[in-house]
Design an enzyme around this catalytic site. Structure first.
Site, PDB file in Angstrom:
ATOM      1  N   CYS A 133       0.843  -1.211   0.000  1.00  0.00           N
ATOM      2  CA  CYS A 133       0.000   0.000   0.000  1.00  0.00           C
ATOM      3  C   CYS A 133       0.875   1.257   0.000  1.00  0.00           C
ATOM      4  O   CYS A 133       1.976   1.268   0.559  1.00  0.00           O
ATOM      5  CB  CYS A 133      -0.916  -0.008   1.220  1.00  0.00           C
ATOM      6  SG  CYS A 133      -2.252  -1.218   1.061  1.00  0.00           S
TER       7      CYS A 133
ATOM      8  N   CYS B  70      -3.609   0.376  -3.237  1.00  0.00           N
ATOM      9  CA  CYS B  70      -4.172   0.734  -1.923  1.00  0.00           C
ATOM     10  C   CYS B  70      -3.297   1.815  -1.289  1.00  0.00           C
ATOM     11  O   CYS B  70      -2.168   2.029  -1.699  1.00  0.00           O
ATOM     12  CB  CYS B  70      -4.260  -0.493  -1.019  1.00  0.00           C
ATOM     13  SG  CYS B  70      -2.710  -1.388  -0.836  1.00  0.00           S
TER      14      CYS B  70
END
Ligand code: JS2
Length: 310
Positions: free
Chosen positions: A129, A211
């Site tokens: 992420c 993400c």
């Protein structure tokens, strides 16, 4: 009379050579024979190649990259065994085989995302992420940055993007061979061609899987800094998942020499902000993000912009 004595009296004339050729003449005959054999072989090979080429449809784009299978296999091993050994368990032989199965014996103008699903399954890779980097009209600069910031990933820094970047490939519905002579051109032949569908498919997956806070490098010196019809503007922006991606940060970079056509305050960039806001993703923007600016200055240290960079 003793047969032998008869023989001696009338010796059978020594076998004269069949042709009374001089040494040079014999050499000439030998060379001529070689030339004839080589010519026959060349004609046979030519006919076979012509026949192979002829069985493929003719398109307006360049053909499959020569040694495509070997390049795919080699890049896969380089990536999984050297660049990212945490992926050393990936089966490159299987990946290379499934990549070809995605397009061989299929019409290269009727390519669909489904063709590439098995390949994407085999090359599935978790991108951390807040480490996804998108780009548009800024290929070189974006990848100069990720070569330094190796924890960041563009699509081309992922296994499948690394394998396919810069390659061309296509087959034919009526053949199990690759078409090395020509492949469909996205504008002159068809949009749903083998290569374009691949990049749209993997770009969509790259955006869907992103993400955290993600970044995009945009080219402020390009006339169309944010192009709604680009892969970034048409595919990736619309496939970011708001529940996973709270913010997109844009870095609008200007060539040291080039015109500053667009900046963070341009209407084009505002278009991007509006699209994201309708998708519940917040947007921030920075002109000439300093770490990337420094990379530009490494290549042009004498430039006036660079002397002021602290
Ligand atoms: C054909 C290729 C190749 O965010 C980036 C990347 O994630 C990429 O997938 O899509 C974005 C760049 O595309 P965009 O916005 O259309 O910018 P561009 O400068 O016009 O670059 C086009 C490249 C599209 C994808 N792509 N297409 N052949 O070898 C190839 N390699 C890539 N990455």
């Amino acid at each position: 009379m003793d047969p032998m004595s008869e023989h001696r009296l009338n010796p059978v004339p020594e076998e004269k050579p069949c042709c009374n050729l001089s040494k040079n003449a014999k050499n000439c005959v030998g060379i001529l024979c070689v030339v004839v054999v080589v010519t026959i072989v060349a004609v046979v090979v030519g006919v076979l190649k012509w026949g192979q080429a002829r069985k493929h449809k003719e398109w307006n784009g360049k053909g499959t990259t020569p040694h495509f299978p070997e390049i795919v296999l080699g890049r896969c091993y380089t990536y999984t065994q050297v660049k990212r050994p945490e992926l050393s368990n990936k089966d490159c032989q299987e990946i290379a085989k499934v990549f070809q199965k995605a397009f061989l014996s299929k019409d290269p103008c009727l390519s669909v995302e489904q063709d590439y699903q098995p390949l994407m399954e085999l090359t599935r890779q978790a991108i951390p992420c807040s480490k996804s980097l998108f780009w548009s009209k800024s290929n070189e600069l974006a990848h100069q940055y990720t070569r330094i910031q190796q924890e960041m990933f563009t699509l081309e820094d992922s296994l499948l993007g690394y394998i396919a970047d810069g390659l061309t490939w296509c087959g034919d519905a009526g053949s199990s061979e690759m078409n090395y002579q020509s492949c469909p051109h996205w504008r002159k032949d068809c949009l749903n061609n083998t290569v374009s569908v691949f990049w749209d498919t993997v770009s969509r997956q790259f955006a869907e899987n992103a993400c955290g806070v993600v970044q995009v490098v945009l080219n402020g010196s390009h006339s169309n800094t944010f192009d709604k019809n680009s892969t970034f503007g048409r595919v990736e922006v619309h496939n970011l998942q708001a529940e996973k991606v709270p913010t997109l940060q844009a870095w609008v970079m200007h060539d040291l020499e080039g015109a500053h056509r667009h900046t963070c305050s341009s209407s084009l960039i505002n278009d991007l902000k509006v699209i994201l806001s309708t998708r519940n993703i917040s947007f921030t923007c920075e002109d000439n993000y300093r770490p990337i600016r420094l990379l530009q200055c490494v290549k042009n240290p004498e430039h006036s912009f660079c002397s002021s960079v602290k």
